[in-house]
Design a protein around this motif. Structure first.
Motif, mmCIF file in Angstrom:
data_model
loop_
_atom_site.group_PDB
_atom_site.id
_atom_site.type_symbol
_atom_site.label_atom_id
_atom_site.label_comp_id
_atom_site.label_asym_id
_atom_site.label_seq_id
_atom_site.Cartn_x
_atom_site.Cartn_y
_atom_site.Cartn_z
ATOM 1 N N ASP A 70 19.723 84.633 -46.862
ATOM 2 C CA ASP A 70 21.043 83.666 -46.846
ATOM 3 C C ASP A 70 22.462 84.422 -47.084
ATOM 4 O OD1 ASP A 70 20.219 84.862 -49.339
ATOM 5 O OD2 ASP A 70 20.359 82.881 -50.629
ATOM 6 N N GLY A 71 22.492 85.625 -46.576
ATOM 7 C CA GLY A 71 23.857 86.218 -46.386
ATOM 8 C C GLY A 71 24.316 87.056 -47.502
ATOM 9 N N TYR A 72 23.482 87.253 -48.559
ATOM 10 C CA TYR A 72 24.015 88.104 -49.521
ATOM 11 C C TYR A 72 23.665 89.626 -49.327
ATOM 12 C CZ TYR A 72 25.093 84.012 -52.228
ATOM 13 O OH TYR A 72 25.711 83.027 -52.631
ATOM 14 N N PHE A 73 24.727 90.527 -49.881
ATOM 15 C CA PHE A 73 24.471 92.091 -49.492
ATOM 16 C C PHE A 73 23.576 92.566 -51.013
ATOM 17 C CE2 PHE A 73 27.255 90.992 -46.325
ATOM 18 C CZ PHE A 73 27.373 91.961 -45.433
ATOM 19 N N VAL A 74 22.631 93.239 -50.626
ATOM 20 C CA VAL A 74 22.204 93.827 -51.819
ATOM 21 C C VAL A 74 22.868 95.167 -52.110
ATOM 22 C CG1 VAL A 74 19.851 94.478 -52.867
ATOM 23 C CG2 VAL A 74 20.027 92.804 -51.166
ATOM 24 N N PHE A 75 23.157 95.043 -53.524
ATOM 25 C CA PHE A 75 24.064 96.488 -53.969
ATOM 26 C C PHE A 75 23.230 96.815 -55.229
ATOM 27 C CE2 PHE A 75 27.417 96.020 -51.055
ATOM 28 C CZ PHE A 75 28.011 97.029 -50.864
ATOM 29 N N VAL A 76 23.598 98.107 -55.630
ATOM 30 C CA VAL A 76 23.087 98.590 -56.787
ATOM 31 C C VAL A 76 24.475 98.978 -57.700
ATOM 32 C CG1 VAL A 76 20.771 99.341 -56.405
ATOM 33 C CG2 VAL A 76 22.691 101.001 -56.138
ATOM 34 N N ARG A 77 24.433 99.068 -59.033
ATOM 35 C CA ARG A 77 25.548 99.588 -59.795
ATOM 36 C C ARG A 77 24.941 100.490 -60.758
ATOM 37 N NH1 ARG A 77 30.749 98.239 -61.297
ATOM 38 N NH2 ARG A 77 31.178 97.770 -63.368
ATOM 39 N N GLN A 78 25.488 101.836 -60.765
ATOM 40 C CA GLN A 78 25.199 102.589 -61.707
ATOM 41 C C GLN A 78 26.252 103.775 -61.907
ATOM 42 O OE1 GLN A 78 22.309 105.175 -59.867
ATOM 43 N NE2 GLN A 78 22.946 104.696 -57.718
ATOM 44 N N TYR A 79 26.169 104.463 -63.262
ATOM 45 C CA TYR A 79 26.953 105.525 -63.566
ATOM 46 C C TYR A 79 26.769 106.866 -62.766
ATOM 47 C CZ TYR A 79 29.339 108.687 -66.665
ATOM 48 O OH TYR A 79 30.255 109.688 -66.987
ATOM 49 N N ARG A 80 27.855 107.412 -62.181
ATOM 50 C CA ARG A 80 28.116 108.646 -61.617
ATOM 51 C C ARG A 80 28.755 109.672 -62.563
ATOM 52 N NH1 ARG A 80 23.868 108.603 -58.655
ATOM 53 N NH2 ARG A 80 23.665 107.249 -56.663
ATOM 54 N N PRO A 81 28.091 110.600 -63.100
ATOM 55 C CA PRO A 81 28.503 111.643 -63.835
ATOM 56 C C PRO A 81 29.568 112.486 -63.122
ATOM 57 C CG PRO A 81 26.130 111.818 -63.816
ATOM 58 C CD PRO A 81 26.501 110.871 -62.835
ATOM 59 N N GLY A 82 29.334 112.672 -61.859
ATOM 60 C CA GLY A 82 30.377 113.537 -61.053
ATOM 61 C C GLY A 82 31.983 113.022 -61.339
ATOM 62 N N ARG B 244 32.219 107.340 -63.486
ATOM 63 C CA ARG B 244 32.645 105.901 -63.310
ATOM 64 C C ARG B 244 31.205 105.338 -62.912
ATOM 65 N NH1 ARG B 244 37.434 104.795 -59.319
ATOM 66 N NH2 ARG B 244 36.449 102.605 -59.412
ATOM 67 N N ILE B 245 31.371 104.005 -63.330
ATOM 68 C CA ILE B 245 30.338 103.357 -62.908
ATOM 69 C C ILE B 245 30.551 102.542 -61.581
ATOM 70 C CG2 ILE B 245 28.815 100.838 -63.243
ATOM 71 C CD1 ILE B 245 29.548 101.449 -66.347
ATOM 72 N N CYS B 246 29.659 102.560 -60.628
ATOM 73 C CA CYS B 246 30.161 102.296 -59.031
ATOM 74 C C CYS B 246 29.120 101.399 -58.376
ATOM 75 C CB CYS B 246 29.886 103.594 -58.075
ATOM 76 S SG CYS B 246 31.059 104.843 -58.682
ATOM 77 N N TYR B 247 29.700 100.543 -57.755
ATOM 78 C CA TYR B 247 28.995 99.674 -56.471
ATOM 79 C C TYR B 247 28.539 100.693 -55.563
ATOM 80 C CZ TYR B 247 30.072 95.085 -58.800
ATOM 81 O OH TYR B 247 30.238 94.389 -59.861
#
Length: 185
Positions: free
Chosen positions: A57-69, A72-75
């Motif tokens: 149905d056209g949705y993009f599957v993303f993950v969101r997680q913390y990146r220590p480098g 920040r929490i990123c998509y």
């Protein structure tokens, strides 16, 4: 415009650090112009994969997680390492998508191959486009993974890119290509 395609000569190599996720090599390099770089550092990594996964149905599957480098929490796109036991980068990408998000099936194609940093990295990233993916399982996260799954519209993805909220350049590049091909810039 005439170009000169001459490679650098490696006079010697020494491994400084070897771990499963990071190997550092110091090369003594001789440039075609005769200049020498006695300490040129190369980072050896296995190839990586990422996937632009789009549901039926056209949705993009993303993950969101913390990146220590960057603290920040990123998509991000679903991504990971090409494991030795995987038969191909496609198998690696399909495995990563299933493990991290629970999504699978669909129509898959290799979308582009890019280098994280051709100056110092030995690997490439295989970027895939998977359409018509669907939930087929629950997440199977590794002990070192802590992420959430998000379904985003194309406009939300576009806005995240414009706002600089997708920080991983290896993910931004195939997403911008996708948007350019769809003439949404």
């Amino acid at each position: 415009m005439k170009t000169k395609d001459e490679v650098w000569e490696t006079l010697s190599s020494e491994y400084i650090f070897r771990r499963p996720w990071l190997t550092v090599r110091r090369d003594d390099m001789l440039l075609p112009n005769g200049n020498r770089i006695p300490e040129y550092y190369i980072l050896e990594y296995p190839d990586w994969v990422n996937t632009i996964a789009i549901t039926r149905d056209g949705y993009f599957v993303f993950v969101r997680q913390y990146r220590p480098g960057i603290a920040r929490i990123c998509y991000e796109l679903c991504a990971g390492v090409c494991e030795k036991e995987d038969a191909s980068p496609l198998v690696s990408a399909q495995r990563e998508l299933l493990e991290e998000t629970g999504y699978g099936n669909g129509k898959w194609q290799e979308y582009m191959v890019i280098s994280p940093n051709p100056s110092t990295h030995t690997n490439v990233t295989h970027c895939f486009l998977a359409t018509e993916v669907e939930p087929v399982s629950v997440q199977h996260l590794e002990a070192t993974e802590d992420l959430t799954v998000h379904l985003l519209t194309l406009e939300e993805v576009r806005q995240l890119l414009i706002d600089g909220e997708i920080m991983q350049s290896l993910h931004a590049a195939p997403l911008w290509k996708y948007i350019a091909e769809k003439r949404l810039i």
